[in-house]
Design a protein around this motif. Sequence first.
Motif, short mmCIF file in Angstrom:
data_model
loop_
_atom_site.label_atom_id
_atom_site.label_comp_id
_atom_site.label_asym_id
_atom_site.label_seq_id
_atom_site.Cartn_x
_atom_site.Cartn_y
_atom_site.Cartn_z
N TRP A 8 0.83 -1.20 0.00
CA TRP A 8 0.00 0.00 0.00
C TRP A 8 0.87 1.25 0.00
O TRP A 8 0.52 2.25 -0.62
CB TRP A 8 -0.97 0.02 1.19
CG TRP A 8 -0.29 0.28 2.50
CD1 TRP A 8 0.15 -0.67 3.38
CD2 TRP A 8 0.04 1.54 3.06
NE1 TRP A 8 0.74 -0.06 4.46
CE2 TRP A 8 0.68 1.31 4.29
CE3 TRP A 8 -0.14 2.86 2.64
CZ2 TRP A 8 1.14 2.34 5.11
CZ3 TRP A 8 0.32 3.87 3.46
CH2 TRP A 8 0.95 3.61 4.68
N ARG A 48 2.00 1.98 -3.52
CA ARG A 48 0.89 2.49 -4.33
C ARG A 48 0.56 3.93 -3.95
O ARG A 48 0.32 4.77 -4.82
CB ARG A 48 -0.35 1.60 -4.16
CG ARG A 48 -0.19 0.23 -4.76
CD ARG A 48 -1.49 -0.55 -4.86
NE ARG A 48 -2.34 -0.53 -3.70
CZ ARG A 48 -2.25 -1.33 -2.65
NH1 ARG A 48 -1.30 -2.25 -2.60
NH2 ARG A 48 -3.11 -1.24 -1.64
N ALA A 49 0.58 4.24 -2.67
CA ALA A 49 0.32 5.61 -2.22
C ALA A 49 1.40 6.55 -2.71
O ALA A 49 1.11 7.67 -3.18
CB ALA A 49 0.22 5.66 -0.70
N ARG A 50 2.64 6.12 -2.64
CA ARG A 50 3.75 6.94 -3.12
C ARG A 50 3.62 7.19 -4.63
O ARG A 50 3.85 8.29 -5.11
CB ARG A 50 5.08 6.26 -2.79
CG ARG A 50 6.29 7.10 -3.02
CD ARG A 50 7.57 6.53 -2.41
NE ARG A 50 7.73 5.09 -2.55
CZ ARG A 50 7.72 4.23 -1.53
NH1 ARG A 50 7.54 4.65 -0.30
NH2 ARG A 50 7.89 2.93 -1.73
N CYS A 105 0.97 9.85 -5.30
CA CYS A 105 1.49 11.20 -5.02
C CYS A 105 2.47 11.64 -6.10
O CYS A 105 2.46 12.80 -6.52
CB CYS A 105 2.15 11.22 -3.65
SG CYS A 105 0.99 11.01 -2.29
N ASP A 154 -8.64 2.70 -4.90
CA ASP A 154 -7.93 1.52 -4.42
C ASP A 154 -8.76 0.78 -3.37
O ASP A 154 -9.14 1.34 -2.35
CB ASP A 154 -6.59 1.95 -3.80
CG ASP A 154 -5.69 0.77 -3.49
OD1 ASP A 154 -4.77 0.54 -4.28
OD2 ASP A 154 -5.91 0.09 -2.48
N ALA A 170 -5.56 4.31 2.73
CA ALA A 170 -4.44 5.27 2.74
C ALA A 170 -4.05 5.63 1.31
O ALA A 170 -3.70 6.78 1.03
CB ALA A 170 -3.25 4.71 3.50
N VAL A 171 -4.10 4.67 0.41
CA VAL A 171 -3.78 4.93 -0.99
C VAL A 171 -4.79 5.91 -1.56
O VAL A 171 -4.42 6.90 -2.20
CB VAL A 171 -3.77 3.62 -1.81
CG1 VAL A 171 -3.50 3.90 -3.28
CG2 VAL A 171 -2.75 2.64 -1.25
N THR A 172 -6.06 5.65 -1.30
CA THR A 172 -7.13 6.52 -1.78
C THR A 172 -6.96 7.94 -1.24
O THR A 172 -7.00 8.92 -1.98
CB THR A 172 -8.50 5.97 -1.33
OG1 THR A 172 -8.65 4.68 -1.88
CG2 THR A 172 -9.63 6.86 -1.76
N ARG A 173 -6.76 8.05 0.06
CA ARG A 173 -6.66 9.35 0.71
C ARG A 173 -5.45 10.14 0.23
O ARG A 173 -5.56 11.31 -0.13
CB ARG A 173 -6.61 9.17 2.23
CG ARG A 173 -6.73 10.45 3.02
CD ARG A 173 -6.69 10.21 4.53
NE ARG A 173 -5.36 9.79 4.95
CZ ARG A 173 -5.05 8.57 5.38
NH1 ARG A 173 -5.95 7.63 5.45
NH2 ARG A 173 -3.82 8.28 5.74
N ARG A 174 -4.30 9.50 0.20
CA ARG A 174 -3.07 10.20 -0.19
C ARG A 174 -3.08 10.62 -1.66
O ARG A 174 -2.63 11.70 -2.01
CB ARG A 174 -1.86 9.35 0.14
CG ARG A 174 -1.64 9.23 1.63
CD ARG A 174 -0.45 8.38 1.96
NE ARG A 174 -0.36 8.16 3.39
CZ ARG A 174 0.64 7.58 3.99
NH1 ARG A 174 1.66 7.13 3.29
NH2 ARG A 174 0.63 7.42 5.29
N THR A 175 -3.59 9.72 -2.50
CA THR A 175 -3.64 10.06 -3.93
C THR A 175 -4.62 11.20 -4.17
O THR A 175 -4.30 12.15 -4.90
CB THR A 175 -4.06 8.82 -4.75
OG1 THR A 175 -3.11 7.77 -4.53
CG2 THR A 175 -4.10 9.14 -6.23
#
Length: 66
Positions: free
Chosen positions: A20, A23-25, A28, A49, A54-59
């Motif tokens: 995850w 994917r989050a990185r 971004c 995602d 966390a992936v959804t939120r960060r992206t």
Amino acid sequence: MPDMTHGWETAPAEAESPSWARRARAGCALAPFAGVPEVADTHVRLPLDTGDTAVTRRTAKALTRT
């Protein structure tokens, strides 16, 4: 507009990672390249995602900053 020759080339592969955090990185890293057709599918997929919010939120947060 961001430099189209640097930054987004490796991120699509990272977007496929089972991690995850990777994917989050990737989400971004790709946000500044929202207009690049080669990453359009990834821009749609990462904010949706199903593996980790966390992936959804960060992206989504990165996309709203661009």
